[in-house]
Design a protein around this motif. Structure first.
Motif, PDB file in Angstrom:
ATOM      1  N   ALA A 107     -17.495 145.596  55.751  1.00  0.00           N
ATOM      2  CA  ALA A 107     -18.187 145.130  56.406  1.00  0.00           C
ATOM      3  C   ALA A 107     -18.753 143.525  56.265  1.00  0.00           C
ATOM      4  N   GLN A 108     -18.629 142.451  56.999  1.00  0.00           N
ATOM      5  CA  GLN A 108     -19.439 141.325  57.401  1.00  0.00           C
ATOM      6  C   GLN A 108     -20.532 141.159  58.734  1.00  0.00           C
ATOM      7  N   PHE A 130     -26.407 149.862  52.823  1.00  0.00           N
ATOM      8  CA  PHE A 130     -25.684 150.321  52.747  1.00  0.00           C
ATOM      9  C   PHE A 130     -25.610 151.268  51.552  1.00  0.00           C
ATOM     10  N   VAL A 148     -18.111 143.692  50.685  1.00  0.00           N
ATOM     11  CA  VAL A 148     -19.103 143.517  52.431  1.00  0.00           C
ATOM     12  C   VAL A 148     -19.871 141.398  52.025  1.00  0.00           C
ATOM     13  N   SER A 150     -22.387 138.141  53.431  1.00  0.00           N
ATOM     14  CA  SER A 150     -23.375 137.907  55.194  1.00  0.00           C
ATOM     15  C   SER A 150     -23.739 136.779  55.325  1.00  0.00           C
ATOM     16  N   TRP A 158     -28.095 147.236  48.725  1.00  0.00           N
ATOM     17  CA  TRP A 158     -26.798 146.880  49.028  1.00  0.00           C
ATOM     18  C   TRP A 158     -27.025 148.501  47.446  1.00  0.00           C
TER      19      TRP A 158
END
Length: 193
Positions: A107-108, A130, A148, A150, A158
Motif C-alpha cells: 500500500a501507498q 495494517f 508500505v 506514505s 503497522w
C-alpha cells in the motif's frame, strides 16, 4: 458504501490487467459508509489494483483476507490518494497475503501538500491500520519501494505483520510534509534478499 466479498475465502480468482477496483476522484466531503473488499485472489499486474482518491475523508475501509500474486515489479497493490487533492483514508487492512518474486508495495497512502491534515490521530480510529498481513518478496529489486509508504499528512498503524525483503517506510519533507502519525509494533521483519 459497497461490499465485495467472496462467498468462500480464496475461491474467487481475479485476473488483473489494469485497475480492478476504485473510487477515483468521486470522493468528496466526509464518507462514513463501509467499503469492504474480502476473500479474493488477485493474480497479474496493473498500475494499482485497488485505488481510492478524491477531496474528502473515508472513515470505514476494510480490505481483508485477499491474496496478491504474480504482479510485475514496482506494482502498488492498494493506493490511497493522489498529489492534487487532500484525501484522508481510515480503516483496517488485515489478513492479506502478498507473495511476489520481485519488489511490490502492499500500500501507498499520499495526500496533497496542503498542510492542513487532521491533528490528534495517535491512538484513534483516524488511522489506516495494517494488521496480520504477510508480505513475502523473493528478491528485493527496488530498495526504495516499501511494503508500505506514505506522505502528505497520512496516518498509519503497522502492527502484527510479517514482511520479507521489503521496507516499512514513509516520506518526509521531500514530498511537502510527512505523515501525521506512524505507529509500528509487534511486527516480524526478515531481510535475506
Amino acid at each position: 458504501g459497497a461490499t465485495l466479498i467472496c462467498q468462500t475465502v480464496g475461491t474467487c480468482n481475479v485476473a488483473v490487467s489494469s485497475h480492478v477496483l476504485g473510487m477515483n476522484g468521486n470522493l468528496s466531503g466526509m464518507n462514513t459508509k463501509l467499503y469492504r473488499i474480502s476473500g479474493f485472489n488477485f493474480n497479474g499486474h496493473g498500475d494499482f489494483i485497488i485505488w481510492f482518491y478524491g477531496a474528502g475523508t473515508m472513515t470505514n475501509i476494510r480490505i481483508d483476507n485477499n491474496r496478491f500474486t504474480g504482479q510485475s515489479a514496482d506494482t502498488t497493490l492498494l493506493f490511497f490518494g493522489e498529489n492534487s487533492t487532500a484525501g484522508y483514508f481510515y480503516g483496517v487492512i488485515d489478513h492479506n497475503t502478498v507473495t511476489n518474486s520481485q519488489s511490490v508495495a502492499l500500500a501507498q497512502l499520499i495526500g496533497s501538500d496542503n498542510g492542513s491534515a487532521p491533528a490528534g490521530t495517535r491512538g484513534t480510529a483516524r488511522n489506516m491500520y495494517f494488521e496480520n498481513n504477510t508480505v513475502t518478496i523473493g528478491t528485493t529489486t527496488n530498495a526504495g519501494l516499501g511494503c508500505v509508504d506514505s506522505w502528505g499528512g497520512q496516518s498509519i498503524v503497522w502492527r502484527f505483520n510479517t514482511t520479507t525483503n521489503c521496507l516499512v517506510t514513509s516520506h518526509g519533507v521531500t514530498h511537502g510534509w510527512g505523515p501525521v502519525n506512524w505507529e509500528l509494533y509487534g511486527n516480524r521483519f526478515i531481510m535475506n534478499s
